[in-house]
Design a protein around this motif. Structure first.
Motif, PDB file in Angstrom:
ATOM      1  N   ALA A 152      49.235  34.107  18.590  1.00  0.00           N
ATOM      2  CA  ALA A 152      47.843  34.547  18.649  1.00  0.00           C
ATOM      3  C   ALA A 152      47.377  34.577  20.102  1.00  0.00           C
ATOM      4  O   ALA A 152      46.748  35.552  20.550  1.00  0.00           O
ATOM      5  CB  ALA A 152      46.967  33.619  17.810  1.00  0.00           C
ATOM      6  N   VAL A 153      47.706  33.534  20.843  1.00  0.00           N
ATOM      7  CA  VAL A 153      47.323  33.464  22.259  1.00  0.00           C
ATOM      8  C   VAL A 153      48.098  34.497  23.084  1.00  0.00           C
ATOM      9  O   VAL A 153      47.528  35.140  23.976  1.00  0.00           O
ATOM     10  CB  VAL A 153      47.533  32.028  22.809  1.00  0.00           C
ATOM     11  N   VAL A 154      49.373  34.696  22.781  1.00  0.00           N
ATOM     12  CA  VAL A 154      50.175  35.680  23.526  1.00  0.00           C
ATOM     13  C   VAL A 154      49.551  37.065  23.435  1.00  0.00           C
ATOM     14  O   VAL A 154      49.327  37.738  24.452  1.00  0.00           O
ATOM     15  CB  VAL A 154      51.637  35.702  23.013  1.00  0.00           C
ATOM     16  N   PHE A 155      49.258  37.515  22.220  1.00  0.00           N
ATOM     17  CA  PHE A 155      48.712  38.872  22.084  1.00  0.00           C
ATOM     18  C   PHE A 155      47.264  38.961  22.569  1.00  0.00           C
ATOM     19  O   PHE A 155      46.858  39.989  23.104  1.00  0.00           O
ATOM     20  CB  PHE A 155      48.853  39.378  20.650  1.00  0.00           C
ATOM     21  N   SER A 156      46.489  37.914  22.381  1.00  0.00           N
ATOM     22  CA  SER A 156      45.121  37.927  22.909  1.00  0.00           C
ATOM     23  C   SER A 156      45.136  38.040  24.429  1.00  0.00           C
ATOM     24  O   SER A 156      44.365  38.808  25.016  1.00  0.00           O
ATOM     25  CB  SER A 156      44.374  36.658  22.491  1.00  0.00           C
ATOM     26  N   TYR A 158      47.604  39.243  26.269  1.00  0.00           N
ATOM     27  CA  TYR A 158      48.125  40.577  26.593  1.00  0.00           C
ATOM     28  C   TYR A 158      47.017  41.620  26.546  1.00  0.00           C
ATOM     29  O   TYR A 158      46.853  42.415  27.484  1.00  0.00           O
ATOM     30  CB  TYR A 158      49.259  40.950  25.632  1.00  0.00           C
ATOM     31  N   GLU A 159      46.254  41.634  25.464  1.00  0.00           N
ATOM     32  CA  GLU A 159      45.182  42.629  25.320  1.00  0.00           C
ATOM     33  C   GLU A 159      44.085  42.421  26.356  1.00  0.00           C
ATOM     34  O   GLU A 159      43.535  43.387  26.872  1.00  0.00           O
ATOM     35  CB  GLU A 159      44.596  42.596  23.892  1.00  0.00           C
ATOM     36  N   LEU A 160      43.776  41.169  26.685  1.00  0.00           N
ATOM     37  CA  LEU A 160      42.770  40.873  27.697  1.00  0.00           C
ATOM     38  C   LEU A 160      43.213  41.392  29.065  1.00  0.00           C
ATOM     39  O   LEU A 160      42.440  42.068  29.769  1.00  0.00           O
ATOM     40  CB  LEU A 160      42.487  39.372  27.768  1.00  0.00           C
ATOM     41  N   ILE A 161      44.440  41.115  29.434  1.00  0.00           N
ATOM     42  CA  ILE A 161      44.954  41.563  30.739  1.00  0.00           C
ATOM     43  C   ILE A 161      45.050  43.092  30.763  1.00  0.00           C
ATOM     44  O   ILE A 161      44.683  43.730  31.759  1.00  0.00           O
ATOM     45  CB  ILE A 161      46.314  40.904  31.040  1.00  0.00           C
ATOM     46  N   LYS A 162      45.503  43.676  29.671  1.00  0.00           N
ATOM     47  CA  LYS A 162      45.609  45.139  29.609  1.00  0.00           C
ATOM     48  C   LYS A 162      44.234  45.805  29.772  1.00  0.00           C
ATOM     49  O   LYS A 162      44.081  46.764  30.539  1.00  0.00           O
ATOM     50  CB  LYS A 162      46.239  45.547  28.284  1.00  0.00           C
ATOM     51  N   SER A 163      43.229  45.269  29.095  1.00  0.00           N
ATOM     52  CA  SER A 163      41.902  45.861  29.214  1.00  0.00           C
ATOM     53  C   SER A 163      41.304  45.630  30.606  1.00  0.00           C
ATOM     54  O   SER A 163      40.607  46.488  31.135  1.00  0.00           O
ATOM     55  CB  SER A 163      40.969  45.318  28.134  1.00  0.00           C
ATOM     56  N   THR A 164      41.590  44.498  31.217  1.00  0.00           N
ATOM     57  CA  THR A 164      41.102  44.210  32.558  1.00  0.00           C
ATOM     58  C   THR A 164      41.729  45.148  33.573  1.00  0.00           C
ATOM     59  O   THR A 164      41.053  45.651  34.473  1.00  0.00           O
ATOM     60  CB  THR A 164      41.411  42.741  32.945  1.00  0.00           C
ATOM     61  N   LEU A 165      43.015  45.412  33.429  1.00  0.00           N
ATOM     62  CA  LEU A 165      43.698  46.308  34.360  1.00  0.00           C
ATOM     63  C   LEU A 165      43.293  47.757  34.190  1.00  0.00           C
ATOM     64  O   LEU A 165      43.352  48.543  35.141  1.00  0.00           O
ATOM     65  CB  LEU A 165      45.218  46.165  34.216  1.00  0.00           C
ATOM     66  N   ASN A 166      42.874  48.129  32.987  1.00  0.00           N
ATOM     67  CA  ASN A 166      42.464  49.505  32.730  1.00  0.00           C
ATOM     68  C   ASN A 166      41.054  49.808  33.260  1.00  0.00           C
ATOM     69  O   ASN A 166      40.663  50.970  33.330  1.00  0.00           O
ATOM     70  CB  ASN A 166      42.542  49.829  31.224  1.00  0.00           C
ATOM     71  N   GLU A 167      40.295  48.800  33.567  1.00  0.00           N
ATOM     72  CA  GLU A 167      38.909  49.004  34.038  1.00  0.00           C
ATOM     73  C   GLU A 167      38.859  49.439  35.471  1.00  0.00           C
ATOM     74  O   GLU A 167      39.657  49.345  36.274  1.00  0.00           O
ATOM     75  CB  GLU A 167      38.092  47.713  33.873  1.00  0.00           C
TER      76      GLU A 167
END
Length: 167
Positions: A152-156, A158-167
């Motif tokens: 749960a923490v791994v994918f959370s 991952y998605e947090l870092i991915k969204s941060t990098l896309n901004e």
């Protein structure tokens, strides 16, 4: 290879030292690798890739299920923080549950002393004879208790870092 990682450097050197050479001379890592492969084979009982076959047998379907479930759940329920967290936990636990008996055999094979098992099939048969089918569930509860929050923490993350990098 997994079992080799638990040997100390000194124990490995002591085992691999050529008795014909000076005992104080430090052996070269390439010499050690060549000797391991020459004496035990690349995939042999003490070879550097011991257990790679069973690891691939375990990990290939497990990882396929892992990402398939995660993507299916997040496409169905969206990628909110809660759905990502739950999808990660569920997919990680399901992936571990699907291959847990194979992991028991992999662990016994890779950590056993040389000569205990003649091969993977022998490991499976002896394991069944020693503990019956229930031996394949030893530690399952602890694995599930770890798998749910970990993935749960791994994918959370991952998605947090991915969204941060896309901004």
């Amino acid at each position: 290879m997994n079992a080799m990682l638990f040997l100390t450097y000194e124990a490995t050197i002591r085992y691999l030292r050529d008795p014909a050479k000076d005992p104080n001379e430090e052996p070269d890592l390439r010499q050690i690798a060549r000797r391991l492969v020459r004496e035990h084979g690349f995939f042999g009982t003490r070879g550097p890739w011991r257990g790679i076959e069973i690891t691939l047998i375990r990990d290939t379907p497990s990882q396929g299920l892992y990402f398939l479930l995660y993507e299916s759940i997040t496409r169905t329920f969206g990628k909110s923080e809660l759905s990502t967290f739950l999808a990660g936990g569920i997919s990680g636990a399901a992936a571990w549950a699907s291959t847990y008996p194979i992991d028991v055999i992999k662990t016994r094979w890779t950590t056993s002393a040389c000569g205990v098992y003649g091969g993977l099939t022998d490991c499976l048969v002896k394991t069944m004879q020693q503990g019956g089918w229930r031996v394949f569930l030893n530690g399952f509860g602890a694995t599930m208790a770890r798998a749910l929050p970990q993935h749960a923490v791994v994918f959370s993350t991952y998605e947090l870092i991915k969204s941060t990098l896309n901004e």
